[in-house]
Design a protein around this motif. Structure first.
Motif, PDB file in Angstrom:
ATOM      1  N   GLU A 276       0.692  -1.128  -0.245  1.00  0.00           N
ATOM      2  CA  GLU A 276      -0.070  -0.318  -0.255  1.00  0.00           C
ATOM      3  C   GLU A 276       0.640   1.073  -0.095  1.00  0.00           C
ATOM      4  N   CYS A 277       0.278   2.196  -0.603  1.00  0.00           N
ATOM      5  CA  CYS A 277       1.556   3.401  -0.434  1.00  0.00           C
ATOM      6  C   CYS A 277      -0.297   4.581  -1.077  1.00  0.00           C
ATOM      7  N   CYS A 278       0.782   6.092  -1.214  1.00  0.00           N
ATOM      8  CA  CYS A 278      -0.308   6.901  -1.716  1.00  0.00           C
ATOM      9  C   CYS A 278      -0.311   7.207  -2.437  1.00  0.00           C
ATOM     10  N   PRO A 279      -1.724   7.469  -2.856  1.00  0.00           N
ATOM     11  CA  PRO A 279      -2.022   8.003  -4.570  1.00  0.00           C
ATOM     12  C   PRO A 279      -1.293   8.936  -4.975  1.00  0.00           C
ATOM     13  N   TRP A 280      -0.923   8.167  -6.790  1.00  0.00           N
ATOM     14  CA  TRP A 280      -0.326   9.488  -7.359  1.00  0.00           C
ATOM     15  C   TRP A 280      -0.766  10.658  -7.684  1.00  0.00           C
ATOM     16  N   PRO A 281       0.319  11.487  -7.101  1.00  0.00           N
ATOM     17  CA  PRO A 281      -0.189  13.196  -6.750  1.00  0.00           C
ATOM     18  C   PRO A 281      -0.237  13.552  -8.346  1.00  0.00           C
ATOM     19  N   GLU A 282      -0.697  14.029  -8.543  1.00  0.00           N
ATOM     20  CA  GLU A 282      -1.590  15.732  -9.623  1.00  0.00           C
ATOM     21  C   GLU A 282       0.310  15.917 -10.294  1.00  0.00           C
ATOM     22  N   VAL A 283       0.291  15.959 -11.499  1.00  0.00           N
ATOM     23  CA  VAL A 283       1.703  16.441 -11.550  1.00  0.00           C
ATOM     24  C   VAL A 283       1.547  18.438 -12.665  1.00  0.00           C
ATOM     25  N   THR A 284       2.351  18.804 -12.194  1.00  0.00           N
ATOM     26  CA  THR A 284       2.429  20.255 -12.329  1.00  0.00           C
ATOM     27  C   THR A 284       1.382  20.583 -14.120  1.00  0.00           C
ATOM     28  N   TYR A 285       2.743  19.887 -14.911  1.00  0.00           N
ATOM     29  CA  TYR A 285       1.938  19.733 -16.415  1.00  0.00           C
ATOM     30  C   TYR A 285       1.017  18.584 -16.590  1.00  0.00           C
ATOM     31  N   VAL A 286      -0.070  19.012 -15.731  1.00  0.00           N
ATOM     32  CA  VAL A 286      -0.272  18.135 -16.336  1.00  0.00           C
ATOM     33  C   VAL A 286      -2.087  18.362 -16.451  1.00  0.00           C
ATOM     34  N   SER A 287      -3.472  18.995 -17.081  1.00  0.00           N
ATOM     35  CA  SER A 287      -4.146  19.792 -16.333  1.00  0.00           C
ATOM     36  C   SER A 287      -5.009  18.767 -15.427  1.00  0.00           C
ATOM     37  N   ASN A 288      -6.398  19.546 -14.612  1.00  0.00           N
ATOM     38  CA  ASN A 288      -7.037  18.564 -14.170  1.00  0.00           C
ATOM     39  C   ASN A 288      -8.230  17.450 -14.672  1.00  0.00           C
ATOM     40  N   SER A 289      -8.418  16.362 -15.003  1.00  0.00           N
ATOM     41  CA  SER A 289      -9.127  16.388 -15.998  1.00  0.00           C
ATOM     42  C   SER A 289     -10.269  15.305 -15.318  1.00  0.00           C
ATOM     43  N   PRO A 290     -11.559  14.610 -15.997  1.00  0.00           N
ATOM     44  CA  PRO A 290     -12.614  14.297 -15.166  1.00  0.00           C
ATOM     45  C   PRO A 290     -11.904  12.788 -15.057  1.00  0.00           C
TER      46      PRO A 290
END
Length: 501
Positions: A276-290
């Motif tokens: 078990e680990c933390c979810p992969w974080p949002e990256v700065t060069y990727v926009s938020n998407s559904p």
């Protein structure tokens, strides 16, 4: 004489007193070390131990994870106890990951009879490389155009629905699956660990990767964004059959160790359980998407040959960057521009070395400096790229179009020379393949016509004869020879014949 008889009695008294004192001292020591004075319960009651106990999870807090992911590949035996397991994989080989449902009865009822979405990623284990992941992956893209880092082997997979692989995210795949049904997904990793090492002289250790799986459930808008579970494991990827050889080497190395040393290492397991680990974080060069696995890239520093896939994507920045990528590195380039130039020209392994170098700093490097930093092969290539050196063509010819006035008034020679009062403007044509087809294409480009409009190319020979130009004739042209081009209309069609004079 009487005094002499009393002497032994005195010794006996002294000896008796010493024995009593020694017994008394031993008795005191026993009382100090007794269980009543230093019992283990009293020791564990000290504040420092109470603090450690408070940090440990209680038995009642030990929960069973809702999902478990098992990679069907053996772990390395050369990993010490309490260290994370390490698994060796072969490049391009299909490996099964079993998606197991560990929920208790009544746990997570909201996903009963519903699908969940899992996103599988291949990411860097080293935190230093995680900070430059985008640059590393873009460099790999330019070195391996058209390839992916991670693929799904769909024919071998079982129970997955709607598998997807976004062309803009080479290291990510995603799919839907039903936890209540048997599900196994087969993956293929196409990059090897040594592709991201700084120096490539052979024998270097490859960087470890992580295979991470993040699972999501639907929210109220029926979008898979609510996180359920994440797990990952550490892997290294070798060229085909390299993982088997490495596993055998580790096993033989462990067999040679003494039994006491073997106890310091964990055994090799046939499968690898993702922890078990933390979810992969949002990256700065990727926009938020559904869809977390299908985030649209908005980083405009690198154009994507496969297409962006976003309806709101603006192509203007990409065109601008493409123009920059074809130019030489300028002395006025900032360190950020220099990093982009290095990536564009397939020097991504050296981006970290030249992090703070501006364009002027790189251009000041001598040939010896670059070779010492990057090695002979990459050093020479980088030096030539910095100096803007191009490969000399195999053959250069100069041609000009004969004007109507010159055709009527002036005699010409075979090499294109005319009378002194005739002015000709010549164009250079550079040939690499030395074929008639290549010459036809270059002449068509010069006149802005289609190569199909040129039927034949002739060379004017002795006594004005027309000799058909062949590949062998071009291969025997002298370098930097001059020709005057004359055109003849083909009566049979709309094409032309070109005559080299």
């Amino acid at each position: 004489m009487a005094w002499a008889l009393k002497l032994p009695l005195t010794d006996e008294v002294i000896e008796s007193g010493l024995v009593q004192d020694f017994d008394a001292s031993l008795s005191g020591i026993g009382q100090e070390l007794g269980a009543g004075a230093y019992s283990m319960s009293d020791v564990l009651a000290l504040p420092i131990f109470k603090q450690e106990e408070s940090n440990l999870p209680a038995d009642s807090d030990n929960k069973i994870l809702p999902f478990q992911y098992v990679l069907c590949a053996a772990t390395s035996p050369a990993v010490k106890l309490h260290d994370e397991t390490l698994t060796y994989l072969n490049q391009g080989q299909s490996y099964e990951i079993r998606m197991l449902d560990n929920r208790k009865i009544g746990e997570l009822p909201e996903i009963t009879d519903k699908m969940v979405k899992s996103i599988i990623r291949v990411v860097f284990h080293d935190r230093r490389l995680q900070y430059t992941e985008h640059q590393q992956l873009e460099g790999w893209r330019w070195n391996r155009p058209g390839d992916r880092i991670l693929d799904l082997d769909i024919p071998m997979s079982v129970g997955i629905i709607d598998p997807r692989a976004n062309p803009t995210q080479l290291n990510t795949v995603e799919f839907l699956w039903d936890p209540s049904k048997r599900t196994s997904v087969f993956i293929q990793v196409h990059c090897i660990s040594t592709e991201f090492t700084m120096r490539k002289h052979g024998g270097e250790k490859g960087v470890p990767f992580r295979i991470q799986i993040d699972t999501f459930k639907e929210n109220e808008s029926e979008e898979y964004t609510e996180h359920l579970h994440s797990a990952s494991c550490q892997v290294k990827v070798f060229k085909p059959k390299g993982a088997d050889r490495k596993q055998k080497t580790d096993r033989e190395k462990m067999e040679k160790k003494a039994p006491q040393e073997k106890e310091k290492y964990q055994p090799s397991y046939k499968t690898t359980i993702l922890t078990e680990c933390c979810p992969w974080p949002e990256v700065t060069y990727v926009s938020n998407s559904p869809s977390p696995g299908f985030s649209t890239s908005t980083h405009n520093s690198f154009p994507v040959a496969e297409g962006n896939g976003s309806p709101t994507h603006q192509p203007e920045p990409v065109v601008q960057v493409a123009d920059v990528s074809t130019s030489n590195l300028l002395p006025t380039a900032t360190p950020q521009d220099a990093q982009q130039w290095l990536l564009r020209n397939r020097f991504s392994p050296f981006c970290r070395l030249f992090t703070n170098f501006s364009g002027a700093d790189l251009l000041k490097l001598t040939r010896e400096d670059v070779i010492q930093i990057c090695g002979p092969a990459d050093g020479i290539r980088l030096f030539n790229a910095l100096k803007g050196r191009v490969v000399r063509p195999r053959l250069t010819i100069y041609v000009c179009q004969e004007s109507q006035q010159a055709r009527e008034q002036q005699p010409k020679h075979e090499n294109g020379d005319a009378a002194a009062n005739t002015f000709f403007v010549y164009h250079a044509i550079y040939l690499e393949e030395l074929t008639a087809a290549e010459l036809t294409e270059k002449i068509a480009q010069l006149f802005n016509i289609s190569p199909r409009q040129i039927n034949q190319i002739f060379k004017q020979g002795p006594t004005g004869i027309h000799v058909l130009v062949s590949d062998e004739m071009i291969q025997n042209f002298q370098d930097e020879v001059c020709f005057v081009l004359d055109t003849m209309k083909d009566d049979s069609n709309d094409g032309y014949h070109i005559i080299l004079k």
